[in-house]
Design a protein around this motif. Sequence first.
Motif, PDB file in Angstrom:
ATOM      1  N   LYS A 199       0.955  -1.177   0.171  1.00 63.65           N
ATOM      2  CA  LYS A 199      -0.288  -0.158  -0.186  1.00 63.65           C
ATOM      3  C   LYS A 199       0.899   1.054  -0.008  1.00 63.65           C
ATOM      4  CE  LYS A 199      -4.020   1.549   2.546  1.00 63.65           C
ATOM      5  NZ  LYS A 199      -3.615   2.295   3.847  1.00 63.65           N
ATOM      6  N   LEU A 200       1.915   1.228   0.851  1.00 60.30           N
ATOM      7  CA  LEU A 200       2.787   2.333   0.968  1.00 60.30           C
ATOM      8  C   LEU A 200       3.627   2.527  -0.376  1.00 60.30           C
ATOM      9  CD1 LEU A 200       4.218   4.376   2.655  1.00 60.30           C
ATOM     10  CD2 LEU A 200       6.001   2.704   3.269  1.00 60.30           C
ATOM     11  N   ARG A 201       3.888   1.325  -0.912  1.00 63.05           N
ATOM     12  CA  ARG A 201       4.722   1.394  -2.312  1.00 63.05           C
ATOM     13  C   ARG A 201       3.751   1.857  -3.319  1.00 63.05           C
ATOM     14  NH1 ARG A 201       7.032  -4.649  -2.421  1.00 63.05           N
ATOM     15  NH2 ARG A 201       9.235  -4.325  -2.240  1.00 63.05           N
ATOM     16  N   ARG A 202       2.595   1.725  -3.284  1.00 66.23           N
ATOM     17  CA  ARG A 202       1.546   2.215  -4.442  1.00 66.23           C
ATOM     18  C   ARG A 202       1.604   3.892  -4.348  1.00 66.23           C
ATOM     19  NH1 ARG A 202      -1.863  -2.130  -3.518  1.00 66.23           N
ATOM     20  NH2 ARG A 202      -3.125  -1.111  -2.053  1.00 66.23           N
ATOM     21  N   ALA A 203       1.558   4.245  -2.876  1.00 66.43           N
ATOM     22  CA  ALA A 203       1.441   5.774  -2.750  1.00 66.43           C
ATOM     23  C   ALA A 203       2.736   6.286  -2.909  1.00 66.43           C
ATOM     24  CB  ALA A 203       1.144   5.910  -1.227  1.00 66.43           C
ATOM     25  N   VAL A 204       3.900   5.648  -2.858  1.00 63.58           N
ATOM     26  CA  VAL A 204       5.268   6.419  -3.017  1.00 63.58           C
ATOM     27  C   VAL A 204       5.628   6.310  -4.396  1.00 63.58           C
ATOM     28  CG1 VAL A 204       7.619   6.251  -2.376  1.00 63.58           C
ATOM     29  CG2 VAL A 204       5.988   6.122  -0.650  1.00 63.58           C
ATOM     30  N   ASP A 205       5.756   5.036  -4.983  1.00 59.53           N
ATOM     31  CA  ASP A 205       5.988   4.870  -6.245  1.00 59.53           C
ATOM     32  C   ASP A 205       5.058   5.483  -7.524  1.00 59.53           C
ATOM     33  OD1 ASP A 205       8.159   3.874  -5.089  1.00 59.53           O
ATOM     34  OD2 ASP A 205       7.658   1.839  -5.219  1.00 59.53           O
ATOM     35  N   GLU A 206       3.970   5.802  -7.208  1.00 62.34           N
ATOM     36  CA  GLU A 206       2.951   6.008  -8.112  1.00 62.34           C
ATOM     37  C   GLU A 206       3.411   7.174  -9.157  1.00 62.34           C
ATOM     38  OE1 GLU A 206      -0.536   7.901  -7.077  1.00 62.34           O
ATOM     39  OE2 GLU A 206      -1.406   7.460  -8.953  1.00 62.34           O
ATOM     40  N   GLY A 207       3.543   6.889 -10.517  1.00 69.48           N
ATOM     41  CA  GLY A 207       4.493   7.780 -11.228  1.00 69.48           C
ATOM     42  C   GLY A 207       5.925   7.844 -11.382  1.00 69.48           C
ATOM     43  N   ALA A 208       6.539   6.963 -10.397  1.00 66.90           N
ATOM     44  CA  ALA A 208       7.969   7.188 -10.398  1.00 66.90           C
ATOM     45  C   ALA A 208       8.416   6.179 -11.195  1.00 66.90           C
ATOM     46  CB  ALA A 208       8.485   7.002  -8.917  1.00 66.90           C
ATOM     47  N   ASP A 209       9.809   6.249 -11.621  1.00 67.23           N
ATOM     48  CA  ASP A 209      10.339   5.585 -12.710  1.00 67.23           C
ATOM     49  C   ASP A 209      11.026   4.060 -11.983  1.00 67.23           C
ATOM     50  OD1 ASP A 209      11.028   8.254 -12.715  1.00 67.23           O
ATOM     51  OD2 ASP A 209      13.306   7.396 -12.389  1.00 67.23           O
ATOM     52  N   ALA A 210      11.597   4.310 -10.820  1.00 62.89           N
ATOM     53  CA  ALA A 210      12.147   3.191  -9.831  1.00 62.89           C
ATOM     54  C   ALA A 210      11.301   3.073  -8.621  1.00 62.89           C
ATOM     55  CB  ALA A 210      13.543   3.564  -9.927  1.00 62.89           C
ATOM     56  N   PRO A 211      11.200   1.706  -8.200  1.00 58.84           N
ATOM     57  CA  PRO A 211      10.668   1.584  -6.957  1.00 58.84           C
ATOM     58  C   PRO A 211      11.573   1.904  -5.747  1.00 58.84           C
ATOM     59  CG  PRO A 211      11.249  -0.648  -7.914  1.00 58.84           C
ATOM     60  CD  PRO A 211      11.402   0.599  -8.944  1.00 58.84           C
ATOM     61  N   LEU A 212      10.980   2.453  -4.646  1.00 54.23           N
ATOM     62  CA  LEU A 212      11.834   3.077  -3.642  1.00 54.23           C
ATOM     63  C   LEU A 212      12.158   1.866  -2.605  1.00 54.23           C
ATOM     64  CD1 LEU A 212      13.069   5.689  -3.344  1.00 54.23           C
ATOM     65  CD2 LEU A 212      11.200   6.318  -1.681  1.00 54.23           C
ATOM     66  N   ILE A 213      11.267   1.191  -2.293  1.00 59.33           N
ATOM     67  CA  ILE A 213      11.328   0.026  -1.432  1.00 59.33           C
ATOM     68  C   ILE A 213      11.506  -1.440  -2.100  1.00 59.33           C
ATOM     69  CG2 ILE A 213      10.119  -0.968   0.525  1.00 59.33           C
ATOM     70  CD1 ILE A 213       8.518   1.621   0.900  1.00 59.33           C
ATOM     71  N   GLU A 214      12.708  -1.976  -1.742  1.00 64.25           N
ATOM     72  CA  GLU A 214      12.896  -3.282  -2.496  1.00 64.25           C
ATOM     73  C   GLU A 214      12.575  -4.308  -1.269  1.00 64.25           C
ATOM     74  OE1 GLU A 214      17.247  -3.275  -3.200  1.00 64.25           O
ATOM     75  OE2 GLU A 214      17.128  -1.149  -3.176  1.00 64.25           O
ATOM     76  N   THR A 215      12.388  -5.536  -1.955  1.00 61.70           N
ATOM     77  CA  THR A 215      12.029  -6.664  -1.137  1.00 61.70           C
ATOM     78  C   THR A 215      13.383  -7.394  -1.077  1.00 61.70           C
ATOM     79  OG1 THR A 215       9.833  -6.918  -1.901  1.00 61.70           O
ATOM     80  CG2 THR A 215      10.571  -8.768  -0.880  1.00 61.70           C
ATOM     81  N   VAL A 216      13.821  -7.844   0.018  1.00 61.79           N
ATOM     82  CA  VAL A 216      14.943  -8.799   0.280  1.00 61.79           C
ATOM     83  C   VAL A 216      14.460 -10.065   0.627  1.00 61.79           C
ATOM     84  CG1 VAL A 216      17.002  -8.968   1.203  1.00 61.79           C
ATOM     85  CG2 VAL A 216      16.222  -6.616   1.088  1.00 61.79           C
ATOM     86  N   ARG A 217      14.599 -11.140  -0.168  1.00 51.85           N
ATOM     87  CA  ARG A 217      14.178 -12.355  -0.146  1.00 51.85           C
ATOM     88  C   ARG A 217      14.403 -13.093   1.290  1.00 51.85           C
ATOM     89  NH1 ARG A 217      13.111 -16.713  -4.731  1.00 51.85           N
ATOM     90  NH2 ARG A 217      12.428 -17.755  -2.841  1.00 51.85           N
ATOM     91  N   GLY A 218      13.558 -13.570   1.780  1.00 48.52           N
ATOM     92  CA  GLY A 218      13.848 -14.415   3.097  1.00 48.52           C
ATOM     93  C   GLY A 218      14.102 -13.206   4.383  1.00 48.52           C
ATOM     94  N   ALA A 219      14.433 -12.113   4.197  1.00 49.83           N
ATOM     95  CA  ALA A 219      14.563 -11.131   5.131  1.00 49.83           C
ATOM     96  C   ALA A 219      13.552 -10.138   5.390  1.00 49.83           C
ATOM     97  CB  ALA A 219      16.057 -10.718   4.891  1.00 49.83           C
ATOM     98  N   GLY A 220      13.328  -9.159   4.369  1.00 48.14           N
ATOM     99  CA  GLY A 220      12.274  -8.253   4.650  1.00 48.14           C
ATOM    100  C   GLY A 220      12.575  -7.225   3.597  1.00 48.14           C
ATOM    101  N   TYR A 221      12.729  -5.951   3.993  1.00 49.34           N
ATOM    102  CA  TYR A 221      12.765  -4.997   2.921  1.00 49.34           C
ATOM    103  C   TYR A 221      13.854  -3.908   3.121  1.00 49.34           C
ATOM    104  CZ  TYR A 221       7.657  -6.355   2.582  1.00 49.34           C
ATOM    105  OH  TYR A 221       6.680  -7.172   2.332  1.00 49.34           O
ATOM    106  N   MET A 222      14.229  -3.208   1.983  1.00 48.42           N
ATOM    107  CA  MET A 222      15.228  -2.267   2.365  1.00 48.42           C
ATOM    108  C   MET A 222      14.863  -1.031   1.360  1.00 48.42           C
ATOM    109  SD  MET A 222      19.399  -3.144   1.951  1.00 48.42           S
ATOM    110  CE  MET A 222      19.528  -3.276   0.480  1.00 48.42           C
ATOM    111  N   MET A 223      15.143   0.008   1.958  1.00 43.56           N
ATOM    112  CA  MET A 223      15.214   1.336   1.023  1.00 43.56           C
ATOM    113  C   MET A 223      16.606   1.581   1.074  1.00 43.56           C
ATOM    114  SD  MET A 223      13.245   4.887   2.127  1.00 43.56           S
ATOM    115  CE  MET A 223      11.675   4.116   1.637  1.00 43.56           C
ATOM    116  N   SER A 224      17.060   1.799  -0.320  1.00 38.70           N
ATOM    117  CA  SER A 224      18.461   2.030  -0.409  1.00 38.70           C
ATOM    118  C   SER A 224      18.568   3.413  -1.395  1.00 38.70           C
ATOM    119  CB  SER A 224      19.282   0.958  -1.086  1.00 38.70           C
ATOM    120  OG  SER A 224      18.701   0.669  -2.254  1.00 38.70           O
ATOM    121  N   ASP A 225      19.697   4.181  -1.108  1.00 33.85           N
ATOM    122  CA  ASP A 225      20.108   5.578  -1.670  1.00 33.85           C
ATOM    123  C   ASP A 225      20.454   5.050  -3.151  1.00 33.85           C
ATOM    124  OD1 ASP A 225      19.934   7.731  -0.441  1.00 33.85           O
ATOM    125  OD2 ASP A 225      21.336   7.386   0.802  1.00 33.85           O
ATOM    126  N   GLY A 226      21.346   3.763  -3.395  1.00 36.90           N
ATOM    127  CA  GLY A 226      21.869   3.569  -4.750  1.00 36.90           C
ATOM    128  C   GLY A 226      21.061   3.282  -5.887  1.00 36.90           C
TER     129      GLY A 226
END
Lengths: 226, 454
Positions: A199-226
């Motif tokens: 839900k947060l992703r939908r709100a944050v990434d709407e209309g943006a070219d790259a997703p901000l929050i990545e899914t880290v398999r088996g561990a959780g999520y990460m928001m990275s600068d790179g």
Amino acid sequence: MSRRLLIVEDDTDTREFLAKGFTEEGFTVETAPDGREGLYHATDGGFDAIVLDRMLPGLDGLALIKSIRAAGLKTPVLMLTAMSAVDERVKGLRAGADDYLVKPFSFQELHARIEALLRRPQDTEESALLTCRDLEMDLLKRRVTRAGRELTLTPREFQILEFFLRRKNRVISRTMLLEGVWEYHFDPNTNIVDVHISKLRRAVDEGADAPLIETVRGAGYMMSDG
Amino acid sequence: MAKPLILWRNARTRLVLASMVLSTALTALVLGLVYVTANRTIENETRSVVTAELAGLRDEYERLGTIGLMAAIDRRVKDAADRDALYLLTDAQGNVLAGNLARWPEGIEPGSGWVDLDLTKMSSGEDVSISAASIRLPLYERLLVGRDASARQQLDRVLLRSVGLALLAALALSLLTGWLLTRLVFSRLSDIAQTADDIVSGDLSRRIPVRGSGDEFDQMAQTLNDMLDKIEELIGNLRMTTNSIAHDLRSPLSRLRQRVESLTDPASAASDREADAARALAEVDHLLRVFSQLTEISRAEAGLGRDEFEDVDVDALVRDVTEFYEPVAADQDVQIVIEGTAGRGPGHKPLLAQALSNLLENALRYAPAGSTLTVALANVDEGLTLSVLDQGPGVPDEKLDRLAQPFVTLDPARTDQSSGLGLALVAAIARMHGGRFEARNRKPGLEAAITLAR
């Protein structure tokens, strides 16, 4: 510079598993099989973080952490506890632990939490403006913009996003989110955290070219600068 | 099985013996007192008669002198109204002057008080036992008056025999009453022992017979039976839980085994292996969740964490948890509404949040798309109530009572992530808060409610 980690754990298998894992992650690891030796190493100093089992022969984990704190050491301590009950965790935190993890745990989760503990001092620099790539969060005005465009977020979404922004470039586990954002100490059966994140992703990434929050398999999520 | 009975019989023997000894000792004491008192009364009677006679004879002596006294004694011996009466008058040298005794008994100093003697009677020559008292008269004559003690001794024997018989009767009677009384007690006790034996040998349904007299034994039997009912129920639950755990863990464990097996198969493709590893991890996570929930349940059942109770704003807590589930509900096209207020009450905040979360998850699992899920709060006499009403299919009536038992789920296929422990934990948390869990069919839908003591 290599980061130094002390692991105090009486179970040989777990101790060696953790030592190997953290060594592979680039840590310099020292281990101790009981509380007495753990206290000796800990007070010797020079560690960046300590992983401590709650149940130890000789000197129990709670007593050990009290001794460490009484000795004036501020080294971050993560406590491992076999008891999942809430009051056990509360006891650990009250005794001076900085974080805890219930056994059994995944190594990724433990690694994520240790990284979080090591980065903690930087979090204390209170800034009214948090950024990640083209996202900006103004804590005073409670405004969030992505590429200059203002986003509409619910208070909870704002809170989750702030949690991520304060822990940039680090893996955030679902349990960390549950505890940090909602202060829930139970494990929901449903994928409720994932629903909140999408839900947060939908709100944050709407209309943006790259997703901000990545899914880290088996561990959780990460928001990275790179 | 006979062992305890023998022991009990031994206890019974000891009881009967103890009661016998006690009552016999009491009887002996009473009869002994009677005997001693009777004896003393008779002796006192004799002594007062003898003393009176001595005084009378002394009067005679003072009035009429030695000769007069001799005549008086002769007269009395002759009259012999009292055949047991004995008299003897001697001069200072001990020569017999009058009386019915042959000579002055040896070693008796006149005036030395009461003596018991064996003497020879002058008239008949027979030996007699006497009780006597003597005095010395002014001219040193000696006067002795006595009574034949044999009559008294005979009375004594009769009395003694009666006392003995009475004692024997008392002994027999106490044996009988002791036996009867203990039979009454021990037959009830052996009922209990028999029942306990049967239960030990595995028949948990056995109960102690209640005789309907309403006496203390019946009351005790009833109390013990109530306890046995409770124990049987608990054991039944435990057995079912254990069976369910064994049954429920077998499927995930065998699935896990398959995954691990195909992981070790060198022929399988890397992508397959990756998928298998992920599934194996998911199975392990599921098992771990089941175990941690079982731990939470037993901790809540044991009341651990009651010292962490605080004043909880139940309304705020419900708003929080409900908001947490709103996105999931929205995905399912289910609307959640909160009705009423419950106010504040003492509680374990994290556990209450967990209980509500389990209730909501359960309701969301069965809520059809487009329906409304109601969280109803109320503050009633019984305490704070918190119920979750869905518009789903409800639960078959016969399953309602078992809903909060571990591993009871409606869907036998159990394809979702449900551990089957959610409502069991809710019920345990409710009980920990002095309340209870209840489920009702609302047709349509199910109402799952917990009550918390204020």
